[in-house]
Design a protein around this motif. Sequence first.
Motif, PDB file in Angstrom:
ATOM      1  N   ILE A   1      -4.371 -10.918  12.301  1.00 47.54           N
ATOM      2  CA  ILE A   1      -4.506  -9.529  11.846  1.00 47.54           C
ATOM      3  C   ILE A   1      -3.213  -9.066  11.187  1.00 47.54           C
ATOM      4  O   ILE A   1      -3.241  -8.415  10.137  1.00 47.54           O
ATOM      5  N   LYS A   2      -2.079  -9.426  11.754  1.00 46.23           N
ATOM      6  CA  LYS A   2      -0.788  -9.058  11.156  1.00 46.23           C
ATOM      7  C   LYS A   2      -0.691  -9.596   9.731  1.00 46.23           C
ATOM      8  O   LYS A   2      -0.347  -8.868   8.798  1.00 46.23           O
ATOM      9  N   ARG A   3      -1.002 -10.864   9.561  1.00 46.05           N
ATOM     10  CA  ARG A   3      -0.922 -11.487   8.240  1.00 46.05           C
ATOM     11  C   ARG A   3      -1.895 -10.817   7.262  1.00 46.05           C
ATOM     12  O   ARG A   3      -1.526 -10.481   6.134  1.00 46.05           O
ATOM     13  N   GLU A   4      -3.113 -10.603   7.709  1.00 42.17           N
ATOM     14  CA  GLU A   4      -4.129 -10.026   6.825  1.00 42.17           C
ATOM     15  C   GLU A   4      -3.817  -8.575   6.462  1.00 42.17           C
ATOM     16  O   GLU A   4      -3.991  -8.176   5.310  1.00 42.17           O
ATOM     17  N   VAL A   5      -3.358  -7.783   7.429  1.00 38.03           N
ATOM     18  CA  VAL A   5      -3.063  -6.371   7.137  1.00 38.03           C
ATOM     19  C   VAL A   5      -1.906  -6.276   6.147  1.00 38.03           C
ATOM     20  O   VAL A   5      -1.950  -5.474   5.208  1.00 38.03           O
ATOM     21  N   ASN A   6      -0.879  -7.103   6.313  1.00 38.15           N
ATOM     22  CA  ASN A   6       0.211  -7.121   5.327  1.00 38.15           C
ATOM     23  C   ASN A   6      -0.332  -7.435   3.937  1.00 38.15           C
ATOM     24  O   ASN A   6       0.024  -6.787   2.952  1.00 38.15           O
ATOM     25  N   ASP A   7      -1.206  -8.415   3.869  1.00 38.14           N
ATOM     26  CA  ASP A   7      -1.800  -8.824   2.594  1.00 38.14           C
ATOM     27  C   ASP A   7      -2.658  -7.702   2.004  1.00 38.14           C
ATOM     28  O   ASP A   7      -2.575  -7.395   0.813  1.00 38.14           O
ATOM     29  N   ILE A   8      -3.465  -7.080   2.836  1.00 40.02           N
ATOM     30  CA  ILE A   8      -4.339  -5.987   2.386  1.00 40.02           C
ATOM     31  C   ILE A   8      -3.504  -4.817   1.871  1.00 40.02           C
ATOM     32  O   ILE A   8      -3.816  -4.229   0.829  1.00 40.02           O
ATOM     33  N   LEU A   9      -2.431  -4.485   2.584  1.00 40.57           N
ATOM     34  CA  LEU A   9      -1.581  -3.369   2.150  1.00 40.57           C
ATOM     35  C   LEU A   9      -0.969  -3.649   0.778  1.00 40.57           C
ATOM     36  O   LEU A   9      -0.832  -2.748  -0.046  1.00 40.57           O
ATOM     37  N   GLN A  10      -0.612  -4.893   0.539  1.00 37.73           N
ATOM     38  CA  GLN A  10       0.001  -5.244  -0.748  1.00 37.73           C
ATOM     39  C   GLN A  10      -1.017  -5.290  -1.881  1.00 37.73           C
ATOM     40  O   GLN A  10      -0.718  -4.890  -3.001  1.00 37.73           O
ATOM     41  N   LYS A  11      -2.218  -5.777  -1.594  1.00 38.39           N
ATOM     42  CA  LYS A  11      -3.154  -6.072  -2.676  1.00 38.39           C
ATOM     43  C   LYS A  11      -4.314  -5.098  -2.826  1.00 38.39           C
ATOM     44  O   LYS A  11      -4.863  -4.965  -3.914  1.00 38.39           O
ATOM     45  N   LYS A  12      -4.706  -4.434  -1.753  1.00 37.52           N
ATOM     46  CA  LYS A  12      -5.941  -3.647  -1.802  1.00 37.52           C
ATOM     47  C   LYS A  12      -5.737  -2.143  -1.656  1.00 37.52           C
ATOM     48  O   LYS A  12      -6.561  -1.370  -2.107  1.00 37.52           O
ATOM     49  N   VAL A  13      -4.676  -1.737  -0.985  1.00 41.29           N
ATOM     50  CA  VAL A  13      -4.464  -0.309  -0.737  1.00 41.29           C
ATOM     51  C   VAL A  13      -3.552   0.238  -1.829  1.00 41.29           C
ATOM     52  O   VAL A  13      -2.422  -0.204  -1.982  1.00 41.29           O
ATOM     53  N   ARG A  14      -4.054   1.191  -2.569  1.00 39.07           N
ATOM     54  CA  ARG A  14      -3.315   1.728  -3.717  1.00 39.07           C
ATOM     55  C   ARG A  14      -2.507   2.983  -3.374  1.00 39.07           C
ATOM     56  O   ARG A  14      -1.823   3.531  -4.220  1.00 39.07           O
ATOM     57  N   ASP A  15      -2.597   3.440  -2.160  1.00 39.09           N
ATOM     58  CA  ASP A  15      -1.922   4.671  -1.742  1.00 39.09           C
ATOM     59  C   ASP A  15      -0.404   4.483  -1.805  1.00 39.09           C
ATOM     60  O   ASP A  15       0.143   3.607  -1.140  1.00 39.09           O
ATOM     61  N   PRO A  16       0.297   5.290  -2.601  1.00 38.54           N
ATOM     62  CA  PRO A  16       1.758   5.129  -2.713  1.00 38.54           C
ATOM     63  C   PRO A  16       2.495   5.379  -1.396  1.00 38.54           C
ATOM     64  O   PRO A  16       3.618   4.912  -1.222  1.00 38.54           O
ATOM     65  N   ARG A  17       1.854   6.069  -0.474  1.00 35.95           N
ATOM     66  CA  ARG A  17       2.513   6.350   0.810  1.00 35.95           C
ATOM     67  C   ARG A  17       2.729   5.090   1.637  1.00 35.95           C
ATOM     68  O   ARG A  17       3.595   5.064   2.504  1.00 35.95           O
ATOM     69  N   VAL A  18       1.940   4.057   1.377  1.00 41.90           N
ATOM     70  CA  VAL A  18       2.076   2.840   2.182  1.00 41.90           C
ATOM     71  C   VAL A  18       2.843   1.737   1.453  1.00 41.90           C
ATOM     72  O   VAL A  18       2.990   0.638   1.973  1.00 41.90           O
ATOM     73  N   GLN A  19       3.355   2.047   0.270  1.00 44.20           N
ATOM     74  CA  GLN A  19       4.184   1.057  -0.412  1.00 44.20           C
ATOM     75  C   GLN A  19       5.475   0.882   0.377  1.00 44.20           C
ATOM     76  O   GLN A  19       6.080   1.846   0.818  1.00 44.20           O
ATOM     77  N   GLY A  20       5.875  -0.343   0.564  1.00 45.87           N
ATOM     78  CA  GLY A  20       7.087  -0.613   1.322  1.00 45.87           C
ATOM     79  C   GLY A  20       6.864  -0.705   2.822  1.00 45.87           C
ATOM     80  O   GLY A  20       7.803  -0.905   3.578  1.00 45.87           O
ATOM     81  N   VAL A  21       5.618  -0.551   3.259  1.00 46.59           N
ATOM     82  CA  VAL A  21       5.303  -0.699   4.681  1.00 46.59           C
ATOM     83  C   VAL A  21       5.157  -2.185   4.987  1.00 46.59           C
ATOM     84  O   VAL A  21       4.509  -2.920   4.253  1.00 46.59           O
TER      85      VAL A  21
END
Length: 118
Positions: free
Chosen positions: A15-35
């Motif tokens: 889940i850690k690996r996938e969530v990092n990947d999802i945040l980078q590739k699928k979530v466009r919200d600028p608030r989560v950039q750099g998370v």
Amino acid sequence: MAMANHRIDRVGMEIKREVNDILQKKVRDPRVQGVTITEVQMQGDLSLAKVYYTIMSDLASDNQKAQTGLEKATGTIKRELGKQLTMYKIPDLVFEKDNSIAYGNKIDQLLRDLDNKS
């Protein structure tokens, strides 16, 4: 019992690996950039994942924005996890700021200060 713990750890790492990947590739919200996801702690029955994250900024407002962005993106993240993981039920996600890095940095600074005084 050891086998169950191993599975819990393995699911958490996945889940850690996938969530990092999802945040980078699928979530466009600028608030989560750099998370960055630092750790995932799974509940024993795999129904809940506590997801710890860090961001580069120390500003409280940025931390709050990141938390809000992650909470807003939870549905997208769960949906994407459902596509990636072969689990019967995707766990609920709870995001929590990981303060261990800041704490470690503070300890390092205190130790350096002690060295400088002696």
